[in-house]
Design an enzyme around this catalytic site. Structure first.
Site, PDB file in Angstrom:
ATOM      1  N   PRO A 112       0.812  -1.225   0.000  1.00  0.00           N
ATOM      2  CG  PRO A 112      -0.990  -1.612   1.453  1.00  0.00           C
ATOM      3  CD  PRO A 112       0.331  -2.190   1.023  1.00  0.00           C
ATOM      4  CG  ASP A 281      21.685  18.432 -18.961  1.00  0.00           C
ATOM      5  OD1 ASP A 281      21.284  19.426 -19.601  1.00  0.00           O
ATOM      6  OD2 ASP A 281      21.378  18.227 -17.776  1.00  0.00           O
TER       7      ASP A 281
END
Length: 464
Positions: A112, A281
């Site tokens: 969960p 980058d």
């Protein structure tokens, strides 16, 4: 042991780790217009349906009638899984109070808490953690201690008590064994994002291979627990972006010194064997300054390994939030195949920025810049021509050529930069030598004037 239904609950958000399924494979419990159908479904699946709908009264009635709070469907999912996915804080709290197992795993291993993290349900995350839910196992966790990487760092050795965020908010400063280090933390969303897990693995694979004075030094990583982290040397002088904001346009000698540092670091990456490394980058915020004032190339999150003489094509365009569009080569923007020359294009823009004192196309919004590059437009040269002497403009223009194969390699760039630098050094020495000669000549004139004046004064005194 809890009984398992042969039914599958297929409504709402599904397990964060489940593969995509065809609708016909699921039992889709009816919506509001089909509540009568729900009555014929197993009571446990009805409980899951009510958890999905946030029906607190229905859940209480179902539990009071004897339905197990830990009922699991055919996929091993429980009402707590469903409520965590949907973000129903009150339902999660009720289920936990009623004895729901907090760390129960479905058939794919998702808990969960893992589902709540995936769907960014922060309130549910806090509730589950308060009830002892354990964070998901790090994606790179190994069961055998012999398989733990040599570079593994015990997270307890990292002291974040005086941590400060640096560089794009991704990195922070920490203390490690008495030394300040830069730590790149990986967010919890990494657990359920295969692309980000792969990017993390790729970045680690790259950093382990790199050893060069103009490339930031990799120290280790945390991969066996969460959050996962990459630890590199900390350079307190900050990045080139911040330096240029403070200083503005640099003198040609300093710009060339910095350019050579960047070019040497990039040449090392591009000539790496057996696979070249494309940074992809390269921009001022990813170039750091060390204590001696030299630059180091950093942040390899978007880097790529390629076989020499081969090219890369992305499955999808690089998201704008992952990089600055002002420094991206047009072939990447067009989502075409590309190679190491994309870094050469970025380098040209950085070199020009150091001379001009402002980012490329600074008067235009960043979102507009890609269209300019694709249309073969380049930032204008506005600085005085004397700052671009000895072929510097020609070098920049060659580096941002529209055709990648016409751009020079970093090895060639280093040679040209050194030649330009030698011209400047020679010119500066000649100028210094000339100034010394002029100064010496002026001193001689002053001495002669003083001698003549003293002699004249002495003559008048003798006549008197």
């Amino acid at each position: 042991m809890e009984s398992k239904s042969q039914h599958r609950f297929g409504l709402g958000r599904q397990s964060s780790l489940a593969p995509e399924r065809k609708d016909e494979e699921d039992l889709v419990v009816g919506g509001d217009d089909d509540l009568e159908g729900v009555g014929h479904i197993d009571s446990g699946v009805r409980l899951m349906y009510m958890a999905n709908e946030g029906d607190l009264e229905g859940i209480k009635e179902e539990l009071d009638s004897g339905t197990s709070v830990n009922f699991r469907d055919i996929d091993g999912r429980t009402a707590l899984h469903v409520a965590a996915c949907q973000g129903h804080n009150d339902v999660v709290e009720l289920l936990l109070r009623s004895g729901a197992q907090v760390d129960v795993k479905d058939r794919w291993g998702s808990t969960p808490l893992a589902d709540a993290i995936y769907y960014k349900n922060n309130g549910v995350i806090k509730l589950l953690e308060a009830h002892g839910a354990k964070p998901p196992m790090a994606p790179m966790h190994v069961q055998n201690a012999r398989e733990v990487p040599e570079y593994e760092i015990d997270p307890q050795e990292l002291d974040f008590s005086n941590s400060v965020d640096i560089t794009k908010g991704t990195f922070c400063i920490a203390m490690w064994r008495g030394t300040q280090v830069a730590v790149k933390k990986l967010g919890e969303e990494l657990f359920t994002d295969e692309d980000k897990v792969k990017a993390f693995r790729d970045e680690l694979a790259l950093l382990q291979k790199l050893r060069h004075p103009n490339v930031v030094q990799f120290l280790g990583a945390v991969t066996q627990s969460t959050p996962m982290m990459i630890v590199t040397e900390y350079l307190p002088k900050g990045d080139l972006r911040a330096f240029l904001k403070r200083r503005g346009a640099l003198k040609p000698t300093l710009a060339l010194k910095f350019a050579l540092d960047i070019a040497r670091g990039m040449n090392y990456l591009h000539e790496h064997k057996p696979e070249a490394i494309i940074h992809r980058d390269l921009e001022p915020s990813n170039i750091l300054r060390d204590d001696s004032g030299h630059l180091k190339v950093a942040d390899f999150g978007l880097s790529k390994l390629i076989e020499v003489a081969k090219t890369i094509k992305e499955d999808r365009p690089v998201p704008c939030q992952e990089t600055s569009w002002r420094y991206v080569a047009p072939e990447v923007l067009r989502n075409e195949e590309y190679d190491t020359k994309v870094d050469v294009f970025s380098f040209a823009l950085i070199l020009q920025e150091m001379i001009e004192g402002c980012p490329p196309f600074s008067s235009r919004r960043e979102i507009e810049v890609p269209k300019l590059y694709v249309a073969n437009e380049r930032p204008p040269f506005r600085a005085p021509p004397k700052l671009y002497g000895h072929g510097l403009i020609e070098l920049i223009e060659d580096c941002w050529n529209e055709k990648p194969y016409k751009r020079p390699t970093f090895s060639q760039i280093i040679s040209r930069l050194e030649e330009i630098n030698n011209h400047l050094i020679h010119k500066r020495r000649w100028k210094t030598k000339m100034l010394k000669c002029i100064q010496k000549f002026e001193n001689v004139l002053k001495s002669d004037r003083s001698y003549s004046k003293n002699r004249s004064s002495h003559s008048r005194s003798s006549m008197g």
